[in-house]
Design a protein around this motif. Structure first.
Motif, short mmCIF file in Angstrom:
data_model
loop_
_atom_site.label_atom_id
_atom_site.label_comp_id
_atom_site.label_asym_id
_atom_site.label_seq_id
_atom_site.Cartn_x
_atom_site.Cartn_y
_atom_site.Cartn_z
N MET A 102 57.45 106.17 40.05
CA MET A 102 56.06 106.58 40.28
C MET A 102 55.12 105.87 39.31
SD MET A 102 54.18 108.67 42.20
CE MET A 102 55.16 110.07 42.72
N ALA A 103 55.53 105.79 38.05
CA ALA A 103 54.68 105.16 37.03
C ALA A 103 54.44 103.68 37.35
CB ALA A 103 55.32 105.31 35.65
N MET A 104 55.45 103.00 37.86
CA MET A 104 55.31 101.58 38.15
C MET A 104 54.37 101.31 39.32
SD MET A 104 58.98 99.81 37.27
CE MET A 104 59.85 100.62 38.59
N ALA A 109 52.84 98.45 33.11
CA ALA A 109 53.92 98.88 32.22
C ALA A 109 53.77 100.38 31.97
CB ALA A 109 53.86 98.13 30.89
N TYR A 110 54.90 101.04 31.81
CA TYR A 110 54.90 102.47 31.55
C TYR A 110 55.67 102.74 30.26
CZ TYR A 110 59.79 102.67 33.04
OH TYR A 110 61.15 102.48 33.13
N LEU A 132 65.09 99.62 35.86
CA LEU A 132 63.71 100.02 35.63
C LEU A 132 63.22 99.76 34.21
CD1 LEU A 132 63.94 103.47 37.45
CD2 LEU A 132 62.94 101.37 38.36
N LEU A 133 64.07 99.22 33.36
CA LEU A 133 63.71 99.08 31.94
C LEU A 133 62.75 97.93 31.69
CD1 LEU A 133 64.19 100.24 29.12
CD2 LEU A 133 66.12 98.64 28.87
N GLN A 134 62.77 96.91 32.54
CA GLN A 134 61.98 95.70 32.29
C GLN A 134 60.49 96.00 32.14
OE1 GLN A 134 62.58 92.61 35.17
NE2 GLN A 134 61.17 91.18 34.19
N ARG A 135 59.99 97.00 32.85
CA ARG A 135 58.56 97.31 32.80
C ARG A 135 58.26 98.52 31.92
NH1 ARG A 135 56.37 97.14 38.84
NH2 ARG A 135 54.52 97.99 37.80
N CYS A 136 59.24 98.91 31.12
CA CYS A 136 59.05 100.01 30.18
C CYS A 136 58.60 99.44 28.83
CB CYS A 136 60.34 100.81 30.00
SG CYS A 136 60.18 102.23 28.89
N ALA A 137 57.39 99.79 28.41
CA ALA A 137 56.85 99.27 27.16
C ALA A 137 57.49 99.91 25.95
CB ALA A 137 55.33 99.48 27.12
N GLY A 171 51.68 99.23 24.60
CA GLY A 171 51.45 98.50 25.84
C GLY A 171 51.58 99.31 27.11
N ALA A 172 51.92 100.58 27.02
CA ALA A 172 52.08 101.39 28.23
C ALA A 172 50.72 101.72 28.84
CB ALA A 172 52.82 102.68 27.91
#
Length: 262
Positions: A102-104, A109-110, A132-137, A171-172
């Motif tokens: 949902m966050a993505m 970035a989340y 899903l980790l790649q876009r986790c800040a 960065g989130a």
């Protein structure tokens, strides 16, 4: 449509708050059922308790006897979902992946705000496995234990907001609440931060409604095929246990017969 929401720990008050959040998120006509395992840890803070909880949740699901159309597993970063997908013939969603997905959709970035720092690697591993980790800040712990979340609600919100600010600075653009015990706190945290805050319980309920509404369920052609028939000693465990009381107190070796009404 009936959605079962499973609190992975045995704390009934936490089940109640999870149930309330799930019910508030559900569409008209969706019935929310909620419960917890008959045995296991009162909170989950590490791998040992996580694996105990996974077995207890599967035991509860194997003996529940109540029909439902989808399962939401309300533990963040904890194991067991894949086992439930093999066991059940309905869709199974967990709050970890649901919150991140949902966050993505809401930002580049989340980040995740969770309980103790020791939970951070476990959550990162879960997000990595899910792709899903790649876009986790960032994933940050508040320093609050799971049971502490309910002790002082005002302090809990303040600490979550303070930690979330660190995650935003990292960065989130969107925050995920990284514990089922944080259910229902998203609006207050979002108002303080000015960024979207995703409650994993609510997100998983909405995804479950969508999956059921589309007539979809877990693929069983390979990874999540049903368990092969074989003897499993003393399984399900709860069928071989009986509540034993001593001067009105539950003994440490028994399971609790007092679980939340579903």
């Amino acid at each position: 449509m009936r959605i079962l929401v499973m609190n992975p720990n045995t704390t009934a008050s936490m089940t109640a708050s999870i149930r309330a959040t799930a019910t508030a998120a559900a569409a008209p006509g969706t019935e929310i059922l909620a419960t917890e395992p008959l045995w296991g840890p009162e909170s989950i803070e590490g791998h040992f308790e996580g694996y105990l909880s996974a077995a207890a949740v599967l035991d509860r699901l194997a003996t529940l006897g109540t029909p439902f159309d989808a399962l939401v597993m309300a533990g963040f970063g904890e194991p067991g979902r894949e086992g439930a997908q093999e066991l059940l013939d309905v869709p199974v969603l967990d709050i970890t992946e649901s919150a991140a997905q949902m966050a993505m959709m809401l930002g580049h970035a989340y980040g995740v705000v969770t309980t103790l720092d020791r939970a951070v690697p476990q959550i990162q591993d879960r997000l990595l496995t899910a792709g899903l980790l790649q876009r986790c800040a960032a994933v940050r712990g508040t320093g609050l234990g799971v049971l502490e979340l309910e002790e002082d609600p005002r302090r809990t919100v303040e600490v979550i907001i303070e930690t979330a600010r660190e995650v935003v600075r990292a960065g989130a653009e969107v925050i995920c609440l990284g514990c089922g015990g944080m259910a229902g706190l998203d609006a207050e945290v979002a108002a303080a931060l000015g960024v979207p805050v995703v409650d994993g319980v609510a997100a998983a309920v909405k995804f479950a409604e969508s999956v059921v509404g589309l007539g979809l369920t877990t693929s069983t052609v390979r990874s999540f095929a049903p368990p092969r028939p074989k003897a499993i000693s003393a399984w399900p465990l709860s069928r071989h246990l009986s509540p034993v009381r001593d001067t009105g107190r539950l003994l440490a070796t028994e399971f609790s017969a007092q679980t939340s009404d579903i």
